[in-house]
Design an enzyme around this catalytic site. Structure first.
Site, PDB file in Angstrom:
ATOM      1  N   HIS A 332       0.846  -1.196   0.000  1.00 22.29           N
ATOM      2  CA  HIS A 332       0.000   0.000   0.000  1.00 22.29           C
ATOM      3  C   HIS A 332       0.883   1.248   0.000  1.00 22.29           C
ATOM      4  O   HIS A 332       1.884   1.293   0.710  1.00 22.29           O
ATOM      5  CB  HIS A 332      -0.889  -0.008   1.255  1.00 22.29           C
ATOM      6  CG  HIS A 332      -1.621   1.279   1.494  1.00 22.29           C
ATOM      7  ND1 HIS A 332      -1.326   2.125   2.549  1.00 22.29           N
ATOM      8  CD2 HIS A 332      -2.627   1.871   0.802  1.00 22.29           C
ATOM      9  CE1 HIS A 332      -2.139   3.171   2.500  1.00 22.29           C
ATOM     10  NE2 HIS A 332      -2.929   3.049   1.460  1.00 22.29           N
ATOM     11  N   ASN A 333       0.504   2.252  -0.809  1.00 19.22           N
ATOM     12  CA  ASN A 333       1.285   3.503  -0.874  1.00 19.22           C
ATOM     13  C   ASN A 333       2.783   3.207  -0.864  1.00 19.22           C
ATOM     14  O   ASN A 333       3.538   3.687  -0.010  1.00 19.22           O
ATOM     15  CB  ASN A 333       0.909   4.439   0.280  1.00 19.22           C
ATOM     16  CG  ASN A 333      -0.472   5.051   0.081  1.00 19.22           C
ATOM     17  OD1 ASN A 333      -1.110   4.838  -0.952  1.00 19.22           O
ATOM     18  ND2 ASN A 333      -0.947   5.797   1.059  1.00 19.22           N
ATOM     19  N   GLU A 362       1.823   0.378  -5.556  1.00 19.04           N
ATOM     20  CA  GLU A 362       0.857   1.454  -5.760  1.00 19.04           C
ATOM     21  C   GLU A 362       1.562   2.745  -6.168  1.00 19.04           C
ATOM     22  O   GLU A 362       2.619   3.085  -5.623  1.00 19.04           O
ATOM     23  CB  GLU A 362       0.057   1.668  -4.472  1.00 19.04           C
ATOM     24  CG  GLU A 362      -1.116   2.601  -4.659  1.00 19.04           C
ATOM     25  CD  GLU A 362      -1.982   2.728  -3.414  1.00 19.04           C
ATOM     26  OE1 GLU A 362      -2.869   3.593  -3.424  1.00 19.04           O
ATOM     27  OE2 GLU A 362      -1.767   1.973  -2.440  1.00 19.04           O
ATOM     28  N   ASP A 364       0.500   6.771  -6.606  1.00 15.38           N
ATOM     29  CA  ASP A 364      -0.450   7.885  -6.520  1.00 15.38           C
ATOM     30  C   ASP A 364       0.089   9.027  -7.369  1.00 15.38           C
ATOM     31  O   ASP A 364       1.100   9.646  -7.001  1.00 15.38           O
ATOM     32  CB  ASP A 364      -0.595   8.352  -5.066  1.00 15.38           C
ATOM     33  CG  ASP A 364      -1.489   7.431  -4.254  1.00 15.38           C
ATOM     34  OD1 ASP A 364      -1.900   6.397  -4.794  1.00 15.38           O
ATOM     35  OD2 ASP A 364      -1.759   7.750  -3.086  1.00 15.38           O
ATOM     36  N   HIS A 377       1.632  11.345  -1.533  1.00 21.79           N
ATOM     37  CA  HIS A 377       0.327  11.100  -0.915  1.00 21.79           C
ATOM     38  C   HIS A 377      -0.452  12.411  -0.944  1.00 21.79           C
ATOM     39  O   HIS A 377      -0.168  13.316  -0.165  1.00 21.79           O
ATOM     40  CB  HIS A 377       0.501  10.586   0.522  1.00 21.79           C
ATOM     41  CG  HIS A 377      -0.661   9.796   0.998  1.00 21.79           C
ATOM     42  ND1 HIS A 377      -0.848   9.456   2.314  1.00 21.79           N
ATOM     43  CD2 HIS A 377      -1.726   9.267   0.325  1.00 21.79           C
ATOM     44  CE1 HIS A 377      -1.960   8.741   2.425  1.00 21.79           C
ATOM     45  NE2 HIS A 377      -2.509   8.618   1.242  1.00 21.79           N
ATOM     46  N   GLU A 411      -3.339   5.195  -8.887  1.00 23.26           N
ATOM     47  CA  GLU A 411      -4.368   6.112  -8.402  1.00 23.26           C
ATOM     48  C   GLU A 411      -4.081   7.424  -9.116  1.00 23.26           C
ATOM     49  O   GLU A 411      -3.116   8.122  -8.801  1.00 23.26           O
ATOM     50  CB  GLU A 411      -4.309   6.253  -6.883  1.00 23.26           C
ATOM     51  CG  GLU A 411      -5.555   6.934  -6.354  1.00 23.26           C
ATOM     52  CD  GLU A 411      -5.613   6.977  -4.833  1.00 23.26           C
ATOM     53  OE1 GLU A 411      -5.805   8.078  -4.298  1.00 23.26           O
ATOM     54  OE2 GLU A 411      -5.468   5.920  -4.200  1.00 23.26           O
TER      55      GLU A 411
END
Length: 779
Positions: A332-333, A362, A364, A377, A411
Site C-alpha cells: 500500500h502507498n 501502488e 499515486d 500522498h 491512483e
C-alpha cells in the site's frame, strides 16, 4: 571531582606487537571466510579515504576500514562526543552494494563524478543509504568486490562456523589488554557479552576447570576447552546417543531410522547418505558412511534440519491457474518510507518492496512541474518523486526476486496532458515488459502467472466506451470516468480541509493513451456481488477499505469467496492509519481476497504474518489458494466451519526445547535477556490461539525450556504458526527479540531448528530455537 585515570602510553614495540596480533587475527578470520590472501579483503583491512555524500552542499572525506573481525566497518566521524559503537556498522546489516549512480542521493548529488568511482551501501533496516565516492576506479572496485565477497562468503558459512566466528570475536573484545589470554574478570565480561549471566561461583568453577596450567589465565588450548564447554548442546547429545554406538558413531542405517521415525522424512533411505557426505566433518566417519555428534548437529542446524520445508523454498505449486486463484504479495502507498502525512517518498521504497517479493505496487500520480507527473500522498506533506524515476526503478527491480507478473496499481489524479506523459513513460521505459494486449487471445478468464512471466500489468480506469479491453479499443480521445481518491479518506484535519478546498469531484477526465494500457485490471466501483444472470466481466476489479472488506467477509463470506474466484479484489488500510500501521490480512485471505495491501515499511506482527505466508512457493509473491477457495461450487464460510472438503483436522504437538545465541536487546554491558517464547496460531476464528513458555532469567545464550504445547487446527490450509521470543520485563512492555512465521502446511516434523528473524524480517546470523514437532490427524 572524580579523577580520570589515564591509560599508560604504549611503547613502540608494544604497538608493533599489537599490530602484528591484529594482522594475525584478521588473517585467521579471512581464512574462516574462505578469503585467504584475497587482495580485495587486504585492501579493506588497510582502509581508505572515501567522500561521503549527503546533499549537494555536503560532501566530506572520511576514512573507512574493515575491522580485524572481518565483520564490521569502522567509519571516521568528526562529530563531538560520538560513541565508539556509533562509528561501527556490521556487514550483516548490509542488504546490497550498488555501483554507480544507483540511489536517489547519487542520482541527485554526484552526477558530476564518473559512475566508476561511485558506490552506495544499502542497509537492511530503515537506515539511510551510505553514498560514497572513491578517489579512483580501482579503489571503488576493491570496496564493491570486497564487500560483495564478504557478504556472499558469510551467507554460505554453516551455523557452526558462524558461531565459532562470533564467539572468537566476542573473546577478542573481552581481551581488554590484547595479550591473547583471558583472566577471570575478562571471562565474566565475555559471558555478559554473549548474553549469559553466571554467578561468581560458577564462573570460577568453569575457569578453574579450564586453567590446566594454573596460571590464573586461559590461553590457546584452554580457551578452546572453554569454547567447547560453552557450546555444548546436551539436548542434542541425548538424541544422538539414542541412535549411535558406544564409539560415538551413528551408522547410516540408524540415521535412516532417525529420519524416518522421528523426522517423518519419506525419502530417508536416499537422504541419509547424502546428509553424511554434506555435513560430516570427520573424514574417517564419512568414509565409513557414518555420522559423528558434530555432523549430526550440523545437519540439525542446516536447511534440511529447518522447521520450514526446504522443498517449499522453490516454486512447487501449479502456476497455470487463472491469476484470480492466487494470493498476491501487495504493498500500500509503496512510495512512502515512513508515515502517511509528513514522511519522505522514495524510489528506494519500491526497490525494497520488490526485493521483498511484492508483486503489486501502488502509484499515486499527481500533476508535477515542467509537465512531469509526480508521485506522493495527495493533500499531505509527504515529499514528491518523479513518476518516470519510479517507473525506471520498477523496470530495474521488478523481476530480481521473482519472475512472476508485477501489477502497477494507479491512483490517477493527473490532467489529461500529464496522463499522456505517464502512458508515454510506461511504454518507452518498460517497453516489452508492459502488457498492452491480451495473452494468447484469452478472452474469457485471466491468464495464469506462468503465462504472464516477466510482464508488468497496469490496474486503472478504462474509458466507458472501451468497456471491453479484451476485444479492442475505439478512437475516443478522453472522457470523464469515476474518480477513486483513497487519499481523501485520510482521517486528518489538515487533509480534510485541503479536500474541501479543492472541491473534490466524483469524476476525472481520462486520456485514451492511459486507458489503452489497462488490459486485465480495470478499476470499477463495487456495486454488490454478481447477479448470476448478468455477471460482470472477469477483468473488472474493485478496491475495498479494510473495514468494508471485513464487513463483507463477516456478513457474506461465501459470496465474497465466489466473487474472488473470478474477480480480483484489492484491500487497503483504513484512513485513520496515518502512522502507517497495518491490519491483519488473515481474515481477508480466508475469503480469497488476492491483493491485500499492507504498509511494507512498517514492521510488526501483521507484516511478520504477511511475509510468513509469502515465503511459501519459492518466495515468488504468488501463493495458490486452497481448492475450497477456488471451487465454483464451494460452500466454505470461515465464520461458520461445518464438515466439508477443507482438509482433515490436525493436532499440533509442539515442544519448545531450547534457544541459542539470542541477541542482546538492551546494549548495556550488564543487561542480560530474560527470554520467553510465545506460540501464536493465525487462521479461521476457531484456530486462532496463543500459548507461552515460562521465563528463563538471565540467559540469552542457551536457555532451556523443555515445555510441551498442543493445538487443534480445524482448517490447516489457512493456518499460520508464529514463534515470538521476547525479553520479559515485569514493569514495562516486553522487548521484542526475534520471531519466525510460516504456513502450517510448510511445517516439518521431528527435531527442528527455527532460525529467528529480526524486527525487519532479516535473519539473525546464529539466533535459533530448537523444537520438536508432531502433527497428527485429529479424532
Amino acid at each position: 571531582m572524580q579523577c580520570i585515570r589515564r591509560q599508560p602510553k604504549r611503547t613502540v614495540s608494544q604497538e608493533n606487537i599489537l599490530l602484528e596480533q591484529s594482522r594475525r587475527v584478521a588473517a585467521l578470520n579471512g581464512i574462516r571466510l574462505g578469503l585467504k590472501d584475497d587482495k580485495d579483503l587486504k585492501f579493506l583491512l588497510k582502509g581508505s579515504h572515501l567522500l561521503k555524500v549527503k546533499s549537494s552542499s555536503w560532501r566530506k572525506e572520511r576514512f573507512y576500514k574493515l575491522q580485524e573481525d572481518c565483520k564490521t566497518i569502522w567509519q571516521e566521524s568528526k562529530k563531538v562526543l560520538r560513541s565508539p559503537e556509533s562509528q561501527i556498522f556490521s556487514i550483516e546489516d548490509i542488504r546490497d552494494v550498488r555501483s554507480g549512480h544507483k540511489t536517489e542521493g547519487m542520482e541527485k548529488y554526484a552526477k558530476d563524478v564518473p559512475e566508476y568511482r561511485c558506490f552506495s551501501i544499502i542497509f537492511k533496516d530503515q537506515r539511510k543509504n551510505l553514498d560514497l565516492i572513491a578517489s579512483s576506479e580501482d579503489d571503488a572496485n576493491h570496496w564493491i568486490a570486497g564487500l560483495g565477497k564478504i557478504i556472499a562468503h558469510s551467507n554460505s558459512m554453516n551455523q557452526k562456523q558462524k558461531l565459532q566466528h562470533w564467539i572468537h570475536t566476542c573473546l577478542r573484545k573481552a581481551d581488554k589488554n590484547k595479550d591473547n589470554k583471558m583472566s577471570l574478570k575478562e571471562l565474566k565480561d565475555f559471558l555478559k557479552e554473549v548474553n549469559i549471566e553466571v554467578d561468581d561461583y560458577h564462573a570460577k568453577k568453569i575457569f578453574q576447570h579450564c586453567d590446566k596450567s594454573k596460571t590464573e589465565a586461559l590461553e590457546d588450548d584452554e580457551i578452546e576447552e572453554f569454547y567447547k564447554i560453552l557450546t555444548e548442546r546436551k539436548e542434542i547429545d541425548s538424541i544422538f546417543q539414542m541412535y549411535s554406538d558406544p564409539q560415538g558413531f551413528m551408522s547410516c542405517q540408524n540415521l535412516v531410522r532417525f529420519l524416518y521415525e522421528i523426522q517423518q522424512e519419506e525419502d530417508a533411505v536416499v537422504a541419509a547418505p547424502a546428509l553424511i557426505q554434506r555435513y560430516e566433518p570427520n573424514e574417517r566417519a564419512k568414509r565409513g558412511n557414518a555420522m559423528t555428534k558434530d555432523g549430526f548437529l550440523m545437519y540439525l542446524l542446516s536447511d534440511e534440519g529447518n522447521i520450514f520445508n526446504p522443498s517449499h523454498r522453490k516454486v512447487y505449486q501449479d502456476m497455470t491457474q487463472p491469476l484470480s486463484h492466487y494470493l498476491v504479495s501487495s504493498s500500500h502507498n509503496t512510495y512512502l518510507m515512513e508515515d502517511q502525512i509528513t514522511g519522505p517518498s522514495s524510489t528506494e521504497a519500491y526497490i525494497r518492496a520488490l526485493t521483498k517479493g511484492c508483486r503489486c505496487v501502488e502509484l499515486d500520480c499527481w500533476d508535477g512541474p515542467n509537465s512531469e507527473p509526480v508521485i506522493y500522498h495527495g493533500y499531505t506533506l509527504t515529499s514528491k518523486i518523479l513518476f518516470s524515476d519510479v517507473i525506471k526503478a520498477i523496470k530495474n527491480y521488478a523481476f530480481k526476486t521473482s519472475p512472476y507478473p508485477v501489477i502497477l496499481s494507479l491512483e490517477n489524479h493527473c490532467s489529461v496532458e500529464q496522463q499522456k506523459v505517464m502512458a508515454h513513460h510506461m511504454t518507452t521505459i518498460l517497453q516489452d515488459m508492459l502488457l498492452v494486449a491480451p495473452v494468447d487471445g484469452n478472452k474469457s478468464q485471466f491468464p495464469s502467472p506462468e503465462q504472464l512471466k516477466g510482464k508488468i500489468l497496469v490496474k486503472g480506469k478504462k474509458l466507458s466506451r472501451q468497456e471491453d479491453p479484451i476485444n479492442g479499443n475505439n478512437n475516443l480521445e478522453a472522457e470523464d470516468v469515476s474518480d477513486e481518491d483513497e487519499a481523501a479518506e485520510i482521517e486528518d484535519e489538515s487533509v480534510k480541509t485541503k479536500v474541501e478546498q479543492k472541491g473534490k469531484s466524483d469524476t476525472l477526465k481520462l486520456a485514451k493513451e492511459l486507458s489503452d494500457i489497462v488490459v486485465y485490471c480495470k478499476s470499477v466501483h463495487f456495486e454488490g456481488f454478481d447477479d448470476p444472470n448478468h455477471p460482470r466481466a472477469f477483468y473488472e476489479m474493485s478496491s475495498f477499505s479494510e473495514s468494508k472488506a471485513l464487513k463483507l467477509a463477516q456478513e457474506s463470506g461465501t459470496s465474497f469467496i465466489h466473487h474472488n474466484i473470478r474477480h480480483l479484489s484489492r484491500i487497503y488500510p483504513a484512513g485513520w492509519r496515518t502512522d502507517s500501521s497495518n491490519y491483519s490480512p488473515v481474515d481477508l485471505w480466508n475469503v480469497g481476497c488476492q491483493i491485500v495491501a499492507l504498509n511494507f515499511q512498517t514492521a510488526g506482527t501483521e507484516m511478520d504474518v504477511y511475509q510468513g505466508r509469502f515465503q511459501d512457493n519459492g518466495f515468488s509473491g504468488y501463493v495458490l489458494k486452497p481448492e475450497f477457495l477456488r471451487d465454483e461450487q464451494t460452500k466454505f464460510n470461515p465464520k461458520s466451519i461445518t464438515e466439508g472438503t477443507w482438509g482433515t483436522k490436525k493436532k499440533l504437538l509442539l515442544k519448545i526445547i531450547s534457544g541459542q545465541q539470542l541477541p542482546k536487546v538492551n546494549k548495556s554491558k550488564n543487561s542480560i535477556v530474560d527470554p520467553k517464547v510465545t506460540i501464536e496460531i493465525y487462521g479461521v476464528q476457531q484456530d486462532n490461539n496463543k500459548k507461552q513458555t515460562k521465563v528463563i532469567e538471565n540467559n540469552g545464550f542457551n536457555p532451556n525450556w523443555n515445555e510441551e504445547f498442543t493445538f487443534d487446527i480445524e482448517v490447516p490450509a489457512l493456518a499460520l504458526v508464529r514463534f515470538v521470543v521476547e525479553d520479559f520485563d515485569m514493569s514495562t512492555k516486553n522487548d521484542f527479540i526475534g520471531q519466525y512465521t510460516l504456513p502450517f502446511t510448510s511445517l516439518k516434523q521431528g527435531y527442528r531448528h527455527i532460525h529467528l528473524l529480526t524486527k525487519n524480517g532479516d535473519p539473525y546470523s546464529s539466533s535459533t530455537l530448537f523444537v520438536y514437532i508432531s502433527i497428527q490427524d485429529s479424532d
